[in-house]
Write a protein that holds these residues in place. Structure first.
Motif, PDB file in Angstrom:
ATOM      1  N   LEU A 136      15.884  -4.211 -12.401  1.00  0.00           N
ATOM      2  CA  LEU A 136      16.880  -4.886 -11.568  1.00  0.00           C
ATOM      3  C   LEU A 136      16.496  -6.331 -11.284  1.00  0.00           C
ATOM      4  O   LEU A 136      17.355  -7.207 -11.250  1.00  0.00           O
ATOM      5  N   VAL A 137      15.209  -6.553 -11.061  1.00  0.00           N
ATOM      6  CA  VAL A 137      14.748  -7.914 -10.739  1.00  0.00           C
ATOM      7  C   VAL A 137      13.245  -8.000 -11.001  1.00  0.00           C
ATOM      8  O   VAL A 137      12.526  -7.017 -10.897  1.00  0.00           O
ATOM      9  N   ARG A 138      12.832  -9.203 -11.382  1.00  0.00           N
ATOM     10  CA  ARG A 138      11.404  -9.499 -11.550  1.00  0.00           C
ATOM     11  C   ARG A 138      11.047 -10.673 -10.655  1.00  0.00           C
ATOM     12  O   ARG A 138      11.838 -11.582 -10.455  1.00  0.00           O
ATOM     13  N   ASN A 139       9.849 -10.620 -10.101  1.00  0.00           N
ATOM     14  CA  ASN A 139       9.307 -11.697  -9.268  1.00  0.00           C
ATOM     15  C   ASN A 139      10.231 -12.084  -8.123  1.00  0.00           C
ATOM     16  O   ASN A 139      10.482 -13.264  -7.891  1.00  0.00           O
ATOM     17  N   TRP A 140      10.686 -11.082  -7.381  1.00  0.00           N
ATOM     18  CA  TRP A 140      11.526 -11.341  -6.214  1.00  0.00           C
ATOM     19  C   TRP A 140      10.645 -11.855  -5.083  1.00  0.00           C
ATOM     20  O   TRP A 140       9.585 -11.304  -4.792  1.00  0.00           O
ATOM     21  N   ARG A 141      11.095 -12.931  -4.460  1.00  0.00           N
ATOM     22  CA  ARG A 141      10.318 -13.554  -3.385  1.00  0.00           C
ATOM     23  C   ARG A 141      11.136 -13.639  -2.096  1.00  0.00           C
ATOM     24  O   ARG A 141      12.340 -13.835  -2.129  1.00  0.00           O
ATOM     25  N   GLN A 169       7.953 -13.176   3.278  1.00  0.00           N
ATOM     26  CA  GLN A 169       6.792 -12.302   3.468  1.00  0.00           C
ATOM     27  C   GLN A 169       5.944 -12.125   2.209  1.00  0.00           C
ATOM     28  O   GLN A 169       4.835 -11.615   2.276  1.00  0.00           O
ATOM     29  N   GLY A 170       6.479 -12.489   1.034  1.00  0.00           N
ATOM     30  CA  GLY A 170       5.699 -12.314  -0.189  1.00  0.00           C
ATOM     31  C   GLY A 170       6.564 -12.096  -1.410  1.00  0.00           C
ATOM     32  O   GLY A 170       7.734 -12.487  -1.441  1.00  0.00           O
ATOM     33  N   GLU A 171       5.979 -11.427  -2.400  1.00  0.00           N
ATOM     34  CA  GLU A 171       6.648 -11.250  -3.692  1.00  0.00           C
ATOM     35  C   GLU A 171       6.490  -9.826  -4.198  1.00  0.00           C
ATOM     36  O   GLU A 171       5.447  -9.198  -4.016  1.00  0.00           O
ATOM     37  N   LEU A 172       7.536  -9.334  -4.842  1.00  0.00           N
ATOM     38  CA  LEU A 172       7.495  -8.060  -5.557  1.00  0.00           C
ATOM     39  C   LEU A 172       7.550  -8.373  -7.047  1.00  0.00           C
ATOM     40  O   LEU A 172       8.374  -9.185  -7.486  1.00  0.00           O
ATOM     41  N   ASP A 173       6.691  -7.707  -7.825  1.00  0.00           N
ATOM     42  CA  ASP A 173       6.631  -7.996  -9.256  1.00  0.00           C
ATOM     43  C   ASP A 173       7.883  -7.519  -9.989  1.00  0.00           C
ATOM     44  O   ASP A 173       8.524  -8.285 -10.699  1.00  0.00           O
ATOM     45  N   ARG A 211       2.040  -3.462   2.660  1.00  0.00           N
ATOM     46  CA  ARG A 211       2.744  -4.728   2.383  1.00  0.00           C
ATOM     47  C   ARG A 211       3.885  -4.509   1.384  1.00  0.00           C
ATOM     48  O   ARG A 211       4.981  -5.046   1.549  1.00  0.00           O
ATOM     49  N   LEU A 212       3.631  -3.716   0.351  1.00  0.00           N
ATOM     50  CA  LEU A 212       4.678  -3.433  -0.641  1.00  0.00           C
ATOM     51  C   LEU A 212       5.860  -2.708  -0.004  1.00  0.00           C
ATOM     52  O   LEU A 212       7.017  -2.999  -0.331  1.00  0.00           O
ATOM     53  N   TRP A 213       5.584  -1.770   0.909  1.00  0.00           N
ATOM     54  CA  TRP A 213       6.669  -1.077   1.601  1.00  0.00           C
ATOM     55  C   TRP A 213       7.506  -2.059   2.438  1.00  0.00           C
ATOM     56  O   TRP A 213       8.740  -1.992   2.429  1.00  0.00           O
ATOM     57  N   LYS A 214       6.841  -2.962   3.131  1.00  0.00           N
ATOM     58  CA  LYS A 214       7.566  -3.948   3.944  1.00  0.00           C
ATOM     59  C   LYS A 214       8.429  -4.850   3.059  1.00  0.00           C
ATOM     60  O   LYS A 214       9.583  -5.143   3.384  1.00  0.00           O
ATOM     61  N   LEU A 215       7.872  -5.270   1.936  1.00  0.00           N
ATOM     62  CA  LEU A 215       8.645  -6.108   1.009  1.00  0.00           C
ATOM     63  C   LEU A 215       9.809  -5.318   0.403  1.00  0.00           C
ATOM     64  O   LEU A 215      10.899  -5.864   0.223  1.00  0.00           O
ATOM     65  N   ALA A 216       9.570  -4.055   0.098  1.00  0.00           N
ATOM     66  CA  ALA A 216      10.649  -3.212  -0.437  1.00  0.00           C
ATOM     67  C   ALA A 216      11.790  -3.123   0.574  1.00  0.00           C
ATOM     68  O   ALA A 216      12.969  -3.235   0.203  1.00  0.00           O
ATOM     69  N   GLN A 217      11.463  -2.942   1.835  1.00  0.00           N
ATOM     70  CA  GLN A 217      12.503  -2.858   2.868  1.00  0.00           C
ATOM     71  C   GLN A 217      13.262  -4.179   2.993  1.00  0.00           C
ATOM     72  O   GLN A 217      14.479  -4.192   3.210  1.00  0.00           O
ATOM     73  N   ALA A 218      12.558  -5.293   2.849  1.00  0.00           N
ATOM     74  CA  ALA A 218      13.227  -6.601   2.902  1.00  0.00           C
ATOM     75  C   ALA A 218      14.189  -6.752   1.722  1.00  0.00           C
ATOM     76  O   ALA A 218      15.305  -7.259   1.891  1.00  0.00           O
ATOM     77  N   TRP A 219      13.774  -6.295   0.523  1.00  0.00           N
ATOM     78  CA  TRP A 219      14.658  -6.390  -0.644  1.00  0.00           C
ATOM     79  C   TRP A 219      15.889  -5.507  -0.450  1.00  0.00           C
ATOM     80  O   TRP A 219      17.011  -5.930  -0.722  1.00  0.00           O
TER      81      TRP A 219
END
Length: 120
Positions: free
Chosen positions: A27-32, A35-39, A75-83
């Motif tokens: 769906l997406v790569r390098n989402w920022r 709070q940070g970035e998801l690969d 941190r990944l969970w928090k970023l996932a919730q933000a996405w």
């Protein structure tokens, strides 16, 4: 630092190809966000996988999976919730999980790839 960035980008490209070949829709790569970035964020079946990619030339500094400790998983969970908050339609009805792809080798295109699903 540029060499490390290049290694990481090559690893992420290999990971995205692996996911696609395994039936995922990337769906997406390098989402920022602030709070940070998801690969990589990918979907398959009823799952939305938030994928952390760790690429290493060797095991000299440990296995790539060792870098995804409890703090990193939180941190990944928090970023996932933000996405998801920004993309509720894309995540609707999907079970969210955290995956890790580790790649070890001098060339990420041919290195050993391991994919752990649902680590947290």
């Amino acid at each position: 630092m540029a060499e490390k960035d290049e290694l990481g980008r090559a690893g992420e490209a290999r990971a995205a190809l692996h996911l696609t070949d395994s039936g995922y829709r990337v769906l997406v790569r390098n989402w920022r966000c602030a709070q940070g970035e998801l690969d990589i964020i990918a979907a398959r079946g009823g799952h939305l996988a938030v994928v952390e990619v760790k690429t290493r030339r060797s095991m000299a500094f440990g296995h790539p999976f060792e870098a995804v400790d409890r703090r990193k998983r939180r941190r990944l969970w928090k970023l996932a919730q933000a996405w998801i908050a920004e993309n509720p339609e894309a995540a609707r009805g999907l079970v969210v999980r955290i995956d890790v792809i580790g790649i070890i080798g001098a060339d990420p295109a041919t290195g050993t790839l391991e994919h752990l699903e649902d680590i947290a």
